[in-house]
Scaffold this motif. Sequence first.
Motif, PDB file in Angstrom:
ATOM      1  N   LEU A 172       0.856  -1.180   0.000  1.00 28.63           N
ATOM      2  CA  LEU A 172       0.000   0.000   0.000  1.00 28.63           C
ATOM      3  C   LEU A 172       0.894   1.232   0.000  1.00 28.63           C
ATOM      4  CD1 LEU A 172      -3.244   0.659   1.904  1.00 28.63           C
ATOM      5  CD2 LEU A 172      -1.329   2.241   2.255  1.00 28.63           C
ATOM      6  N   PHE A 173       0.543   2.190  -0.836  1.00 28.36           N
ATOM      7  CA  PHE A 173       1.322   3.422  -0.970  1.00 28.36           C
ATOM      8  C   PHE A 173       0.479   4.586  -0.466  1.00 28.36           C
ATOM      9  CE2 PHE A 173       2.972   0.331  -3.767  1.00 28.36           C
ATOM     10  CZ  PHE A 173       4.339   0.532  -3.770  1.00 28.36           C
ATOM     11  N   ALA A 174       1.087   5.391   0.398  1.00 31.94           N
ATOM     12  CA  ALA A 174       0.394   6.546   0.957  1.00 31.94           C
ATOM     13  C   ALA A 174       1.306   7.763   0.848  1.00 31.94           C
ATOM     14  CB  ALA A 174       0.042   6.291   2.420  1.00 31.94           C
ATOM     15  N   LEU A 175       0.683   8.940   0.842  1.00 31.04           N
ATOM     16  CA  LEU A 175       1.452  10.181   0.930  1.00 31.04           C
ATOM     17  C   LEU A 175       1.314  10.709   2.344  1.00 31.04           C
ATOM     18  CD1 LEU A 175       0.647  12.151  -2.364  1.00 31.04           C
ATOM     19  CD2 LEU A 175       2.833  11.130  -1.692  1.00 31.04           C
ATOM     20  N   LEU A 176       2.423  11.127   2.944  1.00 32.49           N
ATOM     21  CA  LEU A 176       2.429  11.681   4.292  1.00 32.49           C
ATOM     22  C   LEU A 176       3.029  13.079   4.231  1.00 32.49           C
ATOM     23  CD1 LEU A 176       2.134   8.570   4.832  1.00 32.49           C
ATOM     24  CD2 LEU A 176       3.529   8.918   6.864  1.00 32.49           C
ATOM     25  N   ASP A 177       2.358  14.042   4.860  1.00 33.88           N
ATOM     26  CA  ASP A 177       2.854  15.432   4.790  1.00 33.88           C
ATOM     27  C   ASP A 177       3.489  15.901   6.098  1.00 33.88           C
ATOM     28  OD1 ASP A 177       0.784  15.990   6.529  1.00 33.88           O
ATOM     29  OD2 ASP A 177      -0.316  17.292   5.153  1.00 33.88           O
ATOM     30  N   GLY A 178       3.883  14.968   6.917  1.00 33.01           N
ATOM     31  CA  GLY A 178       4.484  15.333   8.198  1.00 33.01           C
ATOM     32  C   GLY A 178       3.507  15.160   9.326  1.00 33.01           C
ATOM     33  N   GLU A 179       2.213  15.155   8.997  1.00 33.67           N
ATOM     34  CA  GLU A 179       1.181  15.065  10.018  1.00 33.67           C
ATOM     35  C   GLU A 179       0.028  14.179   9.539  1.00 33.67           C
ATOM     36  OE1 GLU A 179      -1.431  18.326  12.465  1.00 33.67           O
ATOM     37  OE2 GLU A 179       0.326  18.980  11.328  1.00 33.67           O
ATOM     38  N   ASN A 180      -0.423  14.477   8.305  1.00 35.29           N
ATOM     39  CA  ASN A 180      -1.571  13.760   7.739  1.00 35.29           C
ATOM     40  C   ASN A 180      -1.102  12.745   6.705  1.00 35.29           C
ATOM     41  OD1 ASN A 180      -3.603  15.595   8.990  1.00 35.29           O
ATOM     42  ND2 ASN A 180      -2.471  17.064   7.730  1.00 35.29           N
ATOM     43  N   ALA A 181      -2.017  11.783   6.464  1.00 39.52           N
ATOM     44  CA  ALA A 181      -1.691  10.757   5.471  1.00 39.52           C
ATOM     45  C   ALA A 181      -2.896  10.523   4.583  1.00 39.52           C
ATOM     46  CB  ALA A 181      -1.313   9.458   6.186  1.00 39.52           C
ATOM     47  N   ILE A 182      -2.653  10.370   3.287  1.00 38.20           N
ATOM     48  CA  ILE A 182      -3.742   9.970   2.399  1.00 38.20           C
ATOM     49  C   ILE A 182      -3.306   8.728   1.618  1.00 38.20           C
ATOM     50  CG2 ILE A 182      -4.777  12.270   2.191  1.00 38.20           C
ATOM     51  CD1 ILE A 182      -3.537  12.441  -0.624  1.00 38.20           C
ATOM     52  N   LEU A 183      -4.302   7.905   1.315  1.00 40.19           N
ATOM     53  CA  LEU A 183      -4.041   6.686   0.543  1.00 40.19           C
ATOM     54  C   LEU A 183      -3.740   7.059  -0.903  1.00 40.19           C
ATOM     55  CD1 LEU A 183      -4.251   3.555   0.136  1.00 40.19           C
ATOM     56  CD2 LEU A 183      -6.684   3.934  -0.320  1.00 40.19           C
ATOM     57  N   MET A 184      -2.716   6.462  -1.454  1.00 40.63           N
ATOM     58  CA  MET A 184      -2.508   6.599  -2.895  1.00 40.63           C
ATOM     59  C   MET A 184      -3.141   5.391  -3.587  1.00 40.63           C
ATOM     60  SD  MET A 184       1.374   7.939  -3.344  1.00 40.63           S
ATOM     61  CE  MET A 184       1.098   8.444  -5.025  1.00 40.63           C
ATOM     62  N   ALA A 185      -2.434   4.300  -3.616  1.00 40.08           N
ATOM     63  CA  ALA A 185      -2.900   3.141  -4.379  1.00 40.08           C
ATOM     64  C   ALA A 185      -2.280   1.891  -3.783  1.00 40.08           C
ATOM     65  CB  ALA A 185      -2.479   3.300  -5.832  1.00 40.08           C
ATOM     66  N   THR A 186      -2.718   0.743  -4.300  1.00 41.46           N
ATOM     67  CA  THR A 186      -2.171  -0.533  -3.833  1.00 41.46           C
ATOM     68  C   THR A 186      -1.604  -1.303  -5.025  1.00 41.46           C
ATOM     69  OG1 THR A 186      -4.265  -1.706  -4.101  1.00 41.46           O
ATOM     70  CG2 THR A 186      -3.857  -0.637  -1.966  1.00 41.46           C
ATOM     71  N   ALA A 187      -0.720  -2.226  -4.722  1.00 43.13           N
ATOM     72  CA  ALA A 187      -0.119  -3.058  -5.772  1.00 43.13           C
ATOM     73  C   ALA A 187       0.349  -4.364  -5.151  1.00 43.13           C
ATOM     74  CB  ALA A 187       1.068  -2.340  -6.420  1.00 43.13           C
ATOM     75  N   GLN A 188       0.589  -5.322  -6.023  1.00 44.91           N
ATOM     76  CA  GLN A 188       1.202  -6.572  -5.568  1.00 44.91           C
ATOM     77  C   GLN A 188       2.315  -6.909  -6.541  1.00 44.91           C
ATOM     78  OE1 GLN A 188      -1.520  -9.857  -5.163  1.00 44.91           O
ATOM     79  NE2 GLN A 188       0.162 -11.314  -5.054  1.00 44.91           N
ATOM     80  N   ASP A 189       3.511  -7.111  -6.023  1.00 41.13           N
ATOM     81  CA  ASP A 189       4.601  -7.424  -6.948  1.00 41.13           C
ATOM     82  C   ASP A 189       4.959  -8.908  -6.882  1.00 41.13           C
ATOM     83  OD1 ASP A 189       6.231  -7.670  -4.724  1.00 41.13           O
ATOM     84  OD2 ASP A 189       7.771  -6.309  -5.458  1.00 41.13           O
ATOM     85  N   HIS A 190       5.800  -9.306  -7.813  1.00 36.90           N
ATOM     86  CA  HIS A 190       6.246 -10.698  -7.931  1.00 36.90           C
ATOM     87  C   HIS A 190       7.752 -10.676  -7.816  1.00 36.90           C
ATOM     88  CE1 HIS A 190       2.346 -12.292  -9.603  1.00 36.90           C
ATOM     89  NE2 HIS A 190       2.183 -10.999  -9.815  1.00 36.90           N
ATOM     90  N   LYS A 191       8.257 -11.133  -6.659  1.00 35.80           N
ATOM     91  CA  LYS A 191       9.679 -10.903  -6.363  1.00 35.80           C
ATOM     92  C   LYS A 191      10.609 -11.976  -6.921  1.00 35.80           C
ATOM     93  CE  LYS A 191       9.374  -7.914  -2.351  1.00 35.80           C
ATOM     94  NZ  LYS A 191       7.943  -7.918  -1.988  1.00 35.80           N
ATOM     95  N   ARG A 192      10.119 -13.196  -7.095  1.00 41.14           N
ATOM     96  CA  ARG A 192      11.019 -14.271  -7.541  1.00 41.14           C
ATOM     97  C   ARG A 192      11.301 -14.154  -9.036  1.00 41.14           C
ATOM     98  NH1 ARG A 192      13.126 -17.476  -3.259  1.00 41.14           N
ATOM     99  NH2 ARG A 192      11.622 -17.268  -1.581  1.00 41.14           N
ATOM    100  N   ALA A 193      12.452 -14.687  -9.433  1.00 38.95           N
ATOM    101  CA  ALA A 193      12.915 -14.495 -10.816  1.00 38.95           C
ATOM    102  C   ALA A 193      12.092 -15.276 -11.834  1.00 38.95           C
ATOM    103  CB  ALA A 193      14.381 -14.901 -10.927  1.00 38.95           C
ATOM    104  N   PHE A 194      11.592 -16.451 -11.444  1.00 38.87           N
ATOM    105  CA  PHE A 194      11.023 -17.337 -12.471  1.00 38.87           C
ATOM    106  C   PHE A 194       9.563 -17.663 -12.201  1.00 38.87           C
ATOM    107  CE2 PHE A 194      15.607 -18.748 -11.991  1.00 38.87           C
ATOM    108  CZ  PHE A 194      16.071 -17.879 -12.979  1.00 38.87           C
TER     109      PHE A 194
END
Length: 418
Positions: free
Chosen positions: A193-215
Amino acid sequence: MKILLIGSGGREHALAWSIADSPLTQQLVIAPGNPGMAAYGTLVDIAADDIEAICDYAAAMPADLVVVGPEVPLVMGLVDRLHERDIPAFGPTAAAAKLEGSKEFARAFCQRHKIPQPAFFPVDDYATACQHIDALGDCVIKADGLAAGKGVVVAESAAEAKQAAKEMLAGQFGSASSRIVIEQKITGPEASLFALLDGENAILMATAQDHKRAFDGDAGPNTGGMGAISPAPRLSPELENEVMERIVRPVARGMAGEGMPYRGVLYVGLMLTADGPQVIEFNCRFGDPEAQVILPRLRTDIVSAMLATTNNSLTHFDMRWDSRSAVTVVIANQGYPGAYSKGSAIKNIEAADNQNDQFVFHAGTALDASGQLVASGGRVLAVTGLADSAAIARARAYDAIAKIDWPEGFYRRDIAAS
Ligand code: GLY
């Protein structure tokens, strides 16, 4: 605005593409960039970790905003040095970037703020490491510091965990592994989950799922990421809310309360366990290849979002996203994540890029003396498809890959397949 972007990977290509699209951008300079980014700005040959040279260049522009892509300059304190020279910068300070720069710091911070996470034990000697490994059974061994994505071993046995601990403590990653963190292994689907934080507040950006293994089939060694899908299929809106309330907002409050206000993107790596979402790790920047799958879905001006982040005014910022799905597939050099050769020619990218919701982002590419595009790194291209369904987005990404002429590359065939 005059904007200086730092970095040279696929993540920074996606950032350059988004920043160049902003009505606020008058000039974009990228240090050092890659050939794919030349279409969006001027490339200057300054390494991403050359802090003094970057500060001097930004002061001479003068830059209205410096956007820092990779973690190394953030952890080294680039944003602090820019602030000392009154140059606005998007990204956390060195103190705040410790959430990625020190696994021990991040785990102790979560413990202080009751943020859900597995049991953990920081150690700096092998005998104590073995005691914890024997007590825990299944465990994960992590180098405390930055190790270019290679400092995590999810051990299948106590013997493997002990071997990993021994190698790390013996200096496998230099000072980054003179301390290690031994963690209880937790299970469940992974998501980010990706969020933006401005030092005090936070808003949701977006979500993702990655695939870490090579094959295919999640086999082979861990990599920086071989592909990703956004939104993350298993993160429902309810779970997103839970992660924001139980993890992201406590991070924003906790960091501010401890005198290290966090401004920038917070990338939360999550395990969706039977007991709810738990933190696997924090990163202090966009993911790679997650940026290449998230940013094509962004429908809000990215520079405005960055300014709201640096100016502490995210509270009422309205961040909009394309509801469609995006899938990105990384094409890597044969041998990656081990040794690979450089210099093989890559052709016909134009046929695959920027049409029918297909986008090609460069990472390890260069131009040879004759101007031919060649492979120069491990992960070389990230190819993204955008569509109404994940299945069509995936088909679009693979359709674009089929047009690219680079026999020396390899890619996983099962990204976002289930
Ligand atoms: N894709 C994993 C990372 O950016 O750290």
